[in-house]
Design a protein around this motif. Structure first.
Motif, short mmCIF file in Angstrom:
data_model
loop_
_atom_site.label_atom_id
_atom_site.label_comp_id
_atom_site.label_asym_id
_atom_site.label_seq_id
_atom_site.Cartn_x
_atom_site.Cartn_y
_atom_site.Cartn_z
N MET A 1 0.83 -1.29 0.14
CA MET A 1 -0.04 -0.15 0.02
C MET A 1 0.96 1.23 -0.17
SD MET A 1 -2.80 1.05 2.70
CE MET A 1 -3.92 -0.65 2.54
N PRO A 2 0.83 2.17 -0.85
CA PRO A 2 1.59 3.22 -0.89
C PRO A 2 1.53 4.32 0.29
CG PRO A 2 -0.01 3.19 -2.91
CD PRO A 2 -0.27 2.08 -1.83
N TYR A 3 2.78 4.96 0.73
CA TYR A 3 2.62 5.38 2.14
C TYR A 3 1.42 6.47 2.37
CZ TYR A 3 4.65 8.60 5.71
OH TYR A 3 4.73 9.35 6.82
N LYS A 4 1.34 7.34 1.38
CA LYS A 4 0.30 8.31 1.50
C LYS A 4 -1.11 7.83 1.95
CE LYS A 4 -0.81 12.92 0.21
NZ LYS A 4 -0.28 13.94 -0.67
N ILE A 5 -1.53 6.68 1.08
CA ILE A 5 -2.76 6.27 1.55
C ILE A 5 -2.68 5.37 2.87
CG2 ILE A 5 -4.30 4.22 0.82
CD1 ILE A 5 -3.50 5.01 -2.20
N MET A 6 -1.59 4.64 3.25
CA MET A 6 -1.64 3.92 4.34
C MET A 6 -1.59 4.94 5.59
SD MET A 6 -1.05 1.09 5.99
CE MET A 6 -1.70 1.63 7.69
N MET A 7 -0.99 6.18 5.50
CA MET A 7 -1.10 7.24 6.63
C MET A 7 -2.63 7.85 6.62
SD MET A 7 1.69 6.72 7.86
CE MET A 7 1.35 8.07 9.20
N THR A 8 -3.33 7.67 5.51
CA THR A 8 -4.53 8.27 5.54
C THR A 8 -5.65 7.32 6.30
OG1 THR A 8 -4.21 9.31 3.35
CG2 THR A 8 -6.39 8.99 4.26
N VAL A 9 -5.26 6.02 5.88
CA VAL A 9 -6.00 5.02 6.53
C VAL A 9 -5.84 4.80 8.06
CG1 VAL A 9 -6.29 2.45 6.68
CG2 VAL A 9 -6.34 3.51 4.60
N ALA A 10 -4.42 5.17 8.66
CA ALA A 10 -4.04 5.11 9.98
C ALA A 10 -4.67 6.07 10.76
CB ALA A 10 -2.48 5.08 9.85
N ASP A 79 10.65 4.95 9.02
CA ASP A 79 10.74 5.25 10.54
C ASP A 79 9.12 5.56 10.95
OD1 ASP A 79 13.43 4.84 10.53
OD2 ASP A 79 13.80 6.78 10.31
N ILE A 80 8.34 6.46 10.25
CA ILE A 80 7.16 6.53 10.70
C ILE A 80 6.13 5.55 10.67
CG2 ILE A 80 5.13 8.02 9.89
CD1 ILE A 80 6.93 10.12 9.38
N LEU A 81 6.18 4.74 9.47
CA LEU A 81 5.50 3.39 9.63
C LEU A 81 5.78 2.39 10.59
CD1 LEU A 81 5.08 2.85 5.73
CD2 LEU A 81 3.44 3.44 7.30
N LEU A 82 7.00 2.30 10.98
CA LEU A 82 7.55 1.40 12.09
C LEU A 82 6.70 1.96 13.59
CD1 LEU A 82 9.11 -0.98 13.13
CD2 LEU A 82 10.88 0.60 13.48
N GLY A 83 6.68 3.23 13.55
CA GLY A 83 6.42 3.94 14.89
C GLY A 83 4.82 3.68 14.94
N VAL A 84 4.10 3.91 13.71
CA VAL A 84 2.68 3.57 13.61
C VAL A 84 2.39 2.08 14.05
CG1 VAL A 84 0.79 3.42 11.98
CG2 VAL A 84 2.22 5.51 12.08
N ALA A 85 3.27 1.23 13.32
CA ALA A 85 3.04 -0.24 13.55
C ALA A 85 3.08 -0.60 15.03
CB ALA A 85 3.74 -1.09 12.64
N ILE A 86 4.19 0.14 15.82
CA ILE A 86 4.38 -0.25 16.90
C ILE A 86 3.31 0.25 17.90
CG2 ILE A 86 5.85 0.09 19.16
CD1 ILE A 86 8.36 -0.08 17.00
N GLY A 87 2.82 1.40 17.69
CA GLY A 87 1.80 2.05 18.55
C GLY A 87 0.40 1.38 18.34
N PHE A 88 0.03 1.17 17.11
CA PHE A 88 -1.26 0.35 16.99
C PHE A 88 -1.26 -1.20 17.66
CE2 PHE A 88 -2.45 3.56 14.09
CZ PHE A 88 -3.64 3.98 14.47
N MET A 111 -10.05 -3.86 18.62
CA MET A 111 -8.86 -5.04 18.57
C MET A 111 -8.55 -5.37 17.04
SD MET A 111 -8.77 -9.11 19.74
CE MET A 111 -10.25 -9.21 18.66
N ILE A 112 -9.66 -5.48 16.29
CA ILE A 112 -9.38 -5.91 15.00
C ILE A 112 -8.93 -4.66 14.07
CG2 ILE A 112 -10.67 -6.33 12.81
CD1 ILE A 112 -12.64 -8.07 14.38
N ALA A 113 -9.37 -3.34 14.44
CA ALA A 113 -8.90 -2.26 13.73
C ALA A 113 -7.44 -1.82 14.18
CB ALA A 113 -9.59 -1.04 14.13
N THR A 114 -7.05 -1.94 15.40
CA THR A 114 -5.78 -1.61 15.90
C THR A 114 -4.66 -2.79 15.14
OG1 THR A 114 -6.08 -2.66 18.02
CG2 THR A 114 -6.38 -0.20 17.71
N GLY A 115 -5.08 -3.95 15.39
CA GLY A 115 -4.34 -5.00 14.69
C GLY A 115 -4.13 -4.94 13.38
N ALA A 116 -5.23 -4.90 12.59
CA ALA A 116 -5.06 -4.64 11.15
C ALA A 116 -4.15 -3.43 10.75
CB ALA A 116 -6.60 -4.28 10.70
N ILE A 117 -4.36 -2.20 11.50
CA ILE A 117 -3.49 -1.18 10.97
C ILE A 117 -1.88 -1.43 11.26
CG2 ILE A 117 -2.99 1.23 11.57
CD1 ILE A 117 -5.50 0.92 9.92
N ALA A 118 -1.65 -1.89 12.37
CA ALA A 118 -0.41 -2.49 12.77
C ALA A 118 0.10 -3.37 11.61
CB ALA A 118 -0.26 -3.08 14.22
#
Length: 129
Positions: A1-10, A79-88, A111-118
């Motif tokens: 998934m492209p970065y910009k779309i991933m951050m929008t979903v997150a 780096d940002i995506l790693l932080g987002v993954a760890i946080g979620f 639980m499903i939403a945060t796990g899926a975003i991670a």
């Protein structure tokens, strides 16, 4: 998934919880603590206040996630995506542990939403060039 779309979903996932916490805070309090409304109702008022505070904190997260969509360098995006993954992922573990250790009902949609975003964040991170 492209970065910009991933951050929008997150940023959309916490936005949904933010709106829900503002719209019906008593639902979330009573779901976790059914006895909060008994007696003087002070427990319910405290729980509702905490939901409003959580909504404000989620707004900060939404703003940061949404604004980080414009990061250009791939190393910074990783780096940002790693932080987002760890946080979620940590939030998902906290949701599960509350059910296991505290005996609260398991909140399946968060639980499903945060796990899926991670998972999606990690997947997107590894797909970056």
């Amino acid at each position: 998934m492209p970065y910009k779309i991933m951050m929008t979903v997150a940023s959309i996932v916490p936005l949904i919880f933010l709106v829900a916490f503002l719209a019906v805070p008593q639902f979330f309090v009573l779901q976790s603590y059914p006895n909060a409304a008994s007696g003087s109702g002070l427990g319910l008022e405290i729980g509702i206040t905490h939901r409003y505070i959580m909504a404000g904190m989620l707004f900060i997260v939404v703003c940061l996630l949404f604004q980080s969509r414009n990061i250009e360098k791939v190393d910074n995006q990783k780096d940002i995506l790693l932080g987002v993954a760890i946080g979620f992922a940590v939030m998902c573990v906290v949701i599960i542990s509350m059910a296991v250790l505290r005996g609260l009902p398991l909140s399946v949609p968060p639980m499903i939403a945060t796990g899926a975003i991670a998972i999606l964040s990690l997947w997107s991170r590894f797909k970056l060039g």
